[in-house]
Structures are given as structure tokens and as C-alpha cells.
Write an enzyme that holds these catalytic residues in place. Structure first.
Site, PDB file in Angstrom:
ATOM      1  N   ARG A 148       0.856  -1.177   0.000  1.00 27.95           N
ATOM      2  CA  ARG A 148       0.000   0.000   0.000  1.00 27.95           C
ATOM      3  C   ARG A 148       0.897   1.234   0.000  1.00 27.95           C
ATOM      4  NH1 ARG A 148      -2.241  -3.360   4.145  1.00 27.95           N
ATOM      5  NH2 ARG A 148      -4.308  -4.177   3.613  1.00 27.95           N
ATOM      6  N   LYS A 179      -2.577  -2.131   7.766  1.00 23.41           N
ATOM      7  CA  LYS A 179      -3.808  -1.650   8.403  1.00 23.41           C
ATOM      8  C   LYS A 179      -4.021  -2.336   9.747  1.00 23.41           C
ATOM      9  CE  LYS A 179      -6.533  -0.264   4.355  1.00 23.41           C
ATOM     10  NZ  LYS A 179      -7.786  -0.498   3.598  1.00 23.41           N
ATOM     11  N   HIS A 249      -2.337   2.178  -5.868  1.00 21.19           N
ATOM     12  CA  HIS A 249      -3.153   1.004  -5.564  1.00 21.19           C
ATOM     13  C   HIS A 249      -3.391   0.146  -6.808  1.00 21.19           C
ATOM     14  CE1 HIS A 249      -4.737  -0.320  -1.770  1.00 21.19           C
ATOM     15  NE2 HIS A 249      -5.799  -0.823  -2.352  1.00 21.19           N
ATOM     16  N   ARG A 252      -0.739  -2.338  -6.793  1.00 24.05           N
ATOM     17  CA  ARG A 252      -1.040  -3.376  -5.793  1.00 24.05           C
ATOM     18  C   ARG A 252      -2.039  -4.382  -6.362  1.00 24.05           C
ATOM     19  NH1 ARG A 252      -1.338  -4.578  -0.157  1.00 24.05           N
ATOM     20  NH2 ARG A 252      -3.451  -4.987   0.621  1.00 24.05           N
ATOM     21  N   HIS A 275      -4.267  -9.005   4.011  1.00 22.52           N
ATOM     22  CA  HIS A 275      -5.705  -8.970   4.232  1.00 22.52           C
ATOM     23  C   HIS A 275      -6.061  -9.811   5.451  1.00 22.52           C
ATOM     24  CE1 HIS A 275      -6.639  -7.986  -0.275  1.00 22.52           C
ATOM     25  NE2 HIS A 275      -6.371  -6.912   0.449  1.00 22.52           N
ATOM     26  N   TYR A 284      -9.902 -10.827  -6.386  1.00 17.56           N
ATOM     27  CA  TYR A 284      -8.911 -11.058  -7.437  1.00 17.56           C
ATOM     28  C   TYR A 284      -9.181 -12.332  -8.218  1.00 17.56           C
ATOM     29  CZ  TYR A 284      -6.583  -7.219  -5.169  1.00 17.56           C
ATOM     30  OH  TYR A 284      -6.306  -5.990  -4.646  1.00 17.56           O
TER      31      TYR A 284
END
Length: 311
Positions: A148, A179, A249, A252, A275, A284
Site C-alpha cells: 500500500r 492496516k 493502488h 497493488r 488482508h 482477485y
């Protein structure tokens, strides 16, 4: 039915003083309502909640209308029945609890493999050597490790007790803070390691008083911001001849999509992206299916057979 509609339109035009364009849109929405009611052989003041839900399904399925478009139509119908209720012509509003279908989330934009390689291989002759080395290393890390932009800007050139994240060039690893304060380690590919080595050799010549720890710095020596990286990447992608301006992004997304196409290992992609939930990563698989569908259409003999009468 037409009399009721005309009275309502007069009400919104004169008493509510809505714009002419809004009145025109209400007119179209209510004409559609009248059409459905006529087909169902039901008077407007007798329409029930089940009718509205059935018509929403028809608009969404057979009519192909988007969730947003249906929501606007329902808003017009809801206002009409609210007026009928105030006039004492209906006991309840049949549209009150009806909601439009949720709009599907758009797929994340990913570059093709060729475009990704073209961007990563691009070298600008207009940039100063230190600036070119820095921007090339940024592209390699974003695409090669799926970081990110916030994780990228937080990287330091070496490990320390206060570092949010750092790159171990010798070990070909990046340690990032993602995150939710979740840390993870991602591999750094050979091309990215080479790009980082070139940048680190020139980093102190960037100008200004270089911030001691920050991996990526600007001309004034301070840590690069996410906004600066967005601007540099957009400019670089257009210089490289890509038709679409690239943002961090997007690289990414490209990293995840291309890795999944090659490995089909969804769990590995989840770990590399950081994630927390695999359902986030599953988007994806839709990108991967698009790739497979295009490959099928281009290569499979049965896919290329035209239906009789089609050109």
C-alpha cells in the site's frame, strides 16, 4: 390513473416549486409506474408492496437497470404515494420499505502484464539520476511486493526500535506496518533489490538535509508523502506511454492479479497483501476469471466459431 399523476405533477411544480428538469424526470418515472400497473391490471391507489417489489425485480433483471437508477425511480414513486396518503387516497405507502438492489462493487483496476512490465522497465532521460533511481525503485516495490502507498511511505532504510517499517536489502525482504497495526514481511524481488541498491547509492545526493531514516525522500530531504508518490507515478505512467494514468493502488491490484494468475494460491496472495479476511482477497479471483475468459475467447476453437447468420 393519468388524472392522479397529473394532479401530483401539478403539486410538485406549483406548490413544491421543483425545477422543470426534476418535474420531467418525475413524469417519466410515473409513466413507468402507470405502465406496470396497467400490465398488472391494478389501479394506482390499489398497488401493494408485492407489486412494487415485483416491478423492481423486473427493472433490475429483465430491464438491466442499475441499482442507482432504480433507487431514483423508487424515490419518485415514494413521493407520489406519500402525497396520495396525505390526500387520504391510500392507507399506506407501498414503496416505503422497498429498497433498490445494491450496486455491485466495481472490480479493482489492474494493469495487464505487458503494461506493468512496460512501466517497470521505463527509464526517463529527463530526470536527474537520483530522481530517476528513486522513482524506479518506488515502482518496483509497489508492483513487486504489492505494498500500500502508506506502507511504502512509512519504510525506513534500516531497522530501528522506532521504525514503522524497513527494507532489508541484503535479505530481500520488506517489513511493513499495515492496516490495523498489523505487521507483515513480504519478499522483495531481484529487480526491486537492484533498483533499491541504485537508489540507496544516490539517496544522499537528493539535496537538502536528508532525513536519516526515511527510505524515500524528496528534494528537500524529507520523507515522501503519499500525495507526492501519486503525482510522480501518474506522470511516469504517461511518460512510459500507458494510456491510463496509474496510481499506487493499481500496482497493488496488478501484483495480486498477476500473482494469482501464475500461482492460483489465494491464501498466499492474502498473506502477501496483508488482508485480515480472505473474502477481501477473493475479488482477485474475479479478475483472474476475466483473464481466463479472454484467453478462452482468443484461443479455444469452439469460442471462435460464429453462430450462423452472425458476422
Amino acid at each position: 390513473m393519468e388524472d392522479l399523476v397529473q394532479r401530483y405533477l401539478e403539486h410538485v411544480r406549483v406548490e413544491k416549486r421543483l425545477a422543470q428538469r426534476t418535474v420531467e424526470l418525475y413524469t417519466l418515472d410515473l409513466q413507468k409506474l402507470c405502465g406496470y400497473a396497467e400490465q398488472a391490471k391494478v389501479e394506482l391507489d390499489q398497488v401493494q408492496n408485492t407489486h412494487i417489489r415485483r416491478w423492481v425485480a423486473q427493472m433490475h433483471g429483465g430491464g438491466g437497470r442499475s441499482g442507482r437508477g432504480i433507487a431514483l425511480i423508487l424515490s419518485g414513486w415514494r413521493g407520489f404515494y406519500a402525497w396520495l396518503g396525505r390526500e387520504g387516497m391510500v392507507a399506506s405507502n407501498p414503496v416505503q420499505d422497498v429498497r433498490a438492489p445494491k450496486a455491485g462493487k466495481p472490480l479493482p483496476k489492474a494493469l495487464s502484464v505487458d503494461d506493468s512490465v512496460q512501466l517497470a522497465s521505463f527509464a526517463s532521460e529527463d530526470n536527474e539520476p537520483w530522481l530517476e533511481a528513486r522513482d524506479a525503485a518506488i515502482v518496483e516495490l509497489l508492483y513487486g511486493s504489492g505494498l500500500r502507498v502508506g506502507e511504502l511511505t512509512g519504510l525506513d532504510a534500516m531497522a530501528s526500535a522506532t521504525a514503522r517499517g524497513w527494507v532489508d536489502v541484503q535479505g530481500a525482504e520488506a517489513h511493513v506496518l499495515g492496516k490495523g497495526g498489523k505487521r507483515r514481511t513480504v519478499p522483495v524481488g531481484r529487480k526491486a533489490v537492484e533498483a533499491l541498491q541504485r537508489w540507496l547509492a544516490l539517496r544522499d545526493s537528493a539535496g537538502g538535509q536528508a532525513e536519516q531514516m526515511a527510505l524515500f525522500i524528496g528534494r528537500n530531504g524529507t520523507r515522501l508523502t503519499a500525495q507526492s508518490i501519486w503525482q510522480r507515478l501518474k506522470r511516469r505512467s504517461l511518460q512510459a506511454g500507458l494510456t491510463t494514468p496509474v496510481h499506487p493502488h493499481m500496482l497493488r491490484h496488478s501484483f495480486a492479479s498477476h500473482l494469482l494468475q501464475s500461482s492460483s494460491d489465494l491464501r498466499a496472495v492474502q498473506e502477501l497483501l496483508g488482508h485480515a479476511n480472505i473474502t477481501t482477497t477473493q475479488v482477485y479471483t474475479r479478475l483472474d476469471f476475466q483473464h481466463l475468459a479472454k484467453a478462452y475467447d482468443a484461443a479455444h476453437p469452439r469460442a471462435r466459431i460464429k453462430v450462423a447468420g452472425q458476422k
